[in-house]
Design a protein around this motif. Structure first.
Motif, PDB file in Angstrom:
ATOM      1  N   LEU A  90     -13.230   3.354   3.792  1.00 19.79           N
ATOM      2  CA  LEU A  90     -14.527   3.563   4.429  1.00 19.79           C
ATOM      3  C   LEU A  90     -14.899   5.036   4.492  1.00 19.79           C
ATOM      4  O   LEU A  90     -16.072   5.384   4.671  1.00 19.79           O
ATOM      5  N   LEU A  91     -13.882   5.903   4.380  1.00 18.09           N
ATOM      6  CA  LEU A  91     -14.086   7.344   4.293  1.00 18.09           C
ATOM      7  C   LEU A  91     -13.344   7.861   3.067  1.00 18.09           C
ATOM      8  O   LEU A  91     -12.226   7.418   2.799  1.00 18.09           O
ATOM      9  N   PRO A  92     -13.935   8.801   2.337  1.00 16.15           N
ATOM     10  CA  PRO A  92     -13.209   9.371   1.199  1.00 16.15           C
ATOM     11  C   PRO A  92     -12.130  10.335   1.688  1.00 16.15           C
ATOM     12  O   PRO A  92     -12.327  11.042   2.679  1.00 16.15           O
ATOM     13  N   PRO A  93     -10.984  10.376   1.043  1.00 14.48           N
ATOM     14  CA  PRO A  93      -9.951  11.344   1.434  1.00 14.48           C
ATOM     15  C   PRO A  93     -10.351  12.761   1.035  1.00 14.48           C
ATOM     16  O   PRO A  93     -11.093  12.953   0.072  1.00 14.48           O
ATOM     17  N   ILE A  94      -9.860  13.729   1.791  1.00 12.34           N
ATOM     18  CA  ILE A  94     -10.050  15.122   1.404  1.00 12.34           C
ATOM     19  C   ILE A  94      -9.239  15.397   0.138  1.00 12.34           C
ATOM     20  O   ILE A  94      -9.697  16.034  -0.807  1.00 12.34           O
ATOM     21  N   SER A  95      -8.030  14.901   0.134  1.00  7.45           N
ATOM     22  CA  SER A  95      -7.165  14.981  -1.044  1.00  7.45           C
ATOM     23  C   SER A  95      -6.075  13.928  -0.905  1.00  7.45           C
ATOM     24  O   SER A  95      -5.919  13.295   0.144  1.00  7.45           O
ATOM     25  N   GLY A  96      -5.290  13.744  -1.968  1.00  7.41           N
ATOM     26  CA  GLY A  96      -4.242  12.742  -1.953  1.00  7.41           C
ATOM     27  C   GLY A  96      -4.756  11.376  -2.365  1.00  7.41           C
ATOM     28  O   GLY A  96      -5.923  11.217  -2.757  1.00  7.41           O
ATOM     29  N   LYS A  97      -3.890  10.387  -2.262  1.00  9.27           N
ATOM     30  CA  LYS A  97      -4.223   9.058  -2.772  1.00  9.27           C
ATOM     31  C   LYS A  97      -3.807   7.951  -1.811  1.00  9.27           C
ATOM     32  O   LYS A  97      -2.797   8.062  -1.121  1.00  9.27           O
ATOM     33  N   VAL A  98      -4.617   6.891  -1.806  1.00 10.17           N
ATOM     34  CA  VAL A  98      -4.256   5.625  -1.168  1.00 10.17           C
ATOM     35  C   VAL A  98      -4.249   4.591  -2.286  1.00 10.17           C
ATOM     36  O   VAL A  98      -5.291   4.303  -2.882  1.00 10.17           O
ATOM     37  N   LYS A  99      -3.076   4.057  -2.590  1.00  6.12           N
ATOM     38  CA  LYS A  99      -2.957   3.127  -3.709  1.00  6.12           C
ATOM     39  C   LYS A  99      -2.578   1.739  -3.208  1.00  6.12           C
ATOM     40  O   LYS A  99      -1.542   1.563  -2.561  1.00  6.12           O
ATOM     41  N   ILE A 117       0.853  -1.187   0.000  1.00  8.16           N
ATOM     42  CA  ILE A 117       0.000   0.000   0.000  1.00  8.16           C
ATOM     43  C   ILE A 117       0.890   1.239   0.000  1.00  8.16           C
ATOM     44  O   ILE A 117       1.901   1.292   0.701  1.00  8.16           O
ATOM     45  N   GLU A 118       0.518   2.216  -0.826  1.00  8.93           N
ATOM     46  CA  GLU A 118       1.276   3.460  -0.923  1.00  8.93           C
ATOM     47  C   GLU A 118       0.332   4.635  -0.699  1.00  8.93           C
ATOM     48  O   GLU A 118      -0.732   4.717  -1.304  1.00  8.93           O
ATOM     49  N   VAL A 119       0.734   5.521   0.191  1.00  9.50           N
ATOM     50  CA  VAL A 119      -0.065   6.700   0.538  1.00  9.50           C
ATOM     51  C   VAL A 119       0.688   7.941   0.087  1.00  9.50           C
ATOM     52  O   VAL A 119       1.852   8.132   0.455  1.00  9.50           O
ATOM     53  N   GLU A 120       0.035   8.768  -0.718  1.00  3.44           N
ATOM     54  CA  GLU A 120       0.679   9.959  -1.275  1.00  3.44           C
ATOM     55  C   GLU A 120      -0.095  11.223  -0.896  1.00  3.44           C
ATOM     56  O   GLU A 120      -1.247  11.388  -1.285  1.00  3.44           O
ATOM     57  N   ASN A 121       0.535  12.068  -0.097  1.00  2.00           N
ATOM     58  CA  ASN A 121      -0.035  13.369   0.267  1.00  2.00           C
ATOM     59  C   ASN A 121      -1.498  13.249   0.705  1.00  2.00           C
ATOM     60  O   ASN A 121      -2.351  14.056   0.327  1.00  2.00           O
ATOM     61  N   LEU A 122      -1.776  12.252   1.536  1.00  2.00           N
ATOM     62  CA  LEU A 122      -3.144  11.981   1.966  1.00  2.00           C
ATOM     63  C   LEU A 122      -3.578  12.966   3.054  1.00  2.00           C
ATOM     64  O   LEU A 122      -2.897  13.150   4.059  1.00  2.00           O
ATOM     65  N   VAL A 123      -4.729  13.576   2.839  1.00  2.00           N
ATOM     66  CA  VAL A 123      -5.348  14.459   3.831  1.00  2.00           C
ATOM     67  C   VAL A 123      -6.685  13.853   4.213  1.00  2.00           C
ATOM     68  O   VAL A 123      -7.514  13.548   3.341  1.00  2.00           O
TER      69      VAL A 123
END
Length: 244
Positions: free
Chosen positions: A51-60, A3-9
């Motif tokens: 389960l919740l949408p991110p405000i911004s950024g990505k969960v890959k 799993i890669e998280v990029e600039n997740l808010v």
């Protein structure tokens, strides 16, 4: 990379509660999400799980990554009688696969293997709601293992446990990590034991607007974590390393 998280808010109703974070979880790593009550740990976890949408950024997620999720034990309705084997079987999504005898056989094998690895096979005919807290947690781990995951996500897996049961759960997670090559991501308030077993951590504090990911040594020495917890993480990790 699983799993890669990029600039997740993360946050609610388009309102961020924490600064952006980036990190990646690799096979065999154990990540602990730590921080004070109400700091945003659960919000982060729910966003990572989709389960919740991110405000911004990505969960890959890697295209082949299989996740197993262990919710807090109160998520199961105690009023519904279920045997241990029924709870574990619920971790296998059969869908229309009852038409495929090969799939059914493989599912049974996974269920058996999961109960063996989580050390609950001897409990398979017991009622789930009659078990101790430690036994219940092992059953829920077996349920997650039945889906043959590469990564297990746990929400406060040792809440309501005494110290002995807590340590047994973390030791089991350590064994599963070695045996199955599992990655583990968990929310925990129990820093002494987490400090021994985690390879990485994310320190979360919405009041101070910090979110610090990294290897366990880096996080446990960061100013924010030391201010909040002193040397709780580092002390117990150092003790465990000396014992080896």
């Amino acid at each position: 990379m699983l799993i890669e998280v990029e600039n997740l808010v993360v946050g609610y109703q388009k309102t961020p509660i924490l600064p952006a974070v980036s990190f990646a979880v690799e096979e065999g790593e154990v990540w602990g999400i730590i921080g004070p009550n109400g700091s945003g740990k659960s919000t982060l976890l729910k966003t990572l799980l989709g389960l919740l949408p991110p405000i911004s950024g990505k969960v890959k997620l890697n295209a082949n990554t299989r996740l197993g999720y262990v919710a807090q034990r109160h998520a199961l309705d105690p009023a519904i009688p279920s045997r241990v084997v029924d709870v574990v079987t619920g971790g296998v999504e059969l869908g229309w696969s009852f038409l495929n005898p090969t799939h059914i056989l493989k599912s049974r094998e996974r269920i058996q293997s999961a109960m063996v690895d989580a050390d609950v096979l001897k409990l398979k005919d017991r009622q789930f709601n009659e078990l101790s807290e430690g036994q219940k947690q092992r059953v829920l781990l077996a349920r997650a293992l039945a889906s043959d995951p590469q990564m297990i996500v746990l929400d406060e897996p040792t809440s309501a446990m005494d110290q002995t049961a807590e340590r047994q759960v973390f030791e089991l997670l350590g064994e599963l990590r070695k045996k199955r090559g599992l990655a583990v991501l968990l929310v925990s308030h129990h820093l002494p034991v987490l400090g021994e077993f985690a390879t990485h951590a994310i320190y979360v504090d919405s009041d101070e607007q910090v979110m610090i990911p990294g290897d366990i040594e880096t996080v446990c020495h960061c100013n924010e974590c030391v201010t909040r917890y002193g040397d709780a993480l580092h002390r117990h990790r150092h003790t465990e390393e000396c014992n080896h």
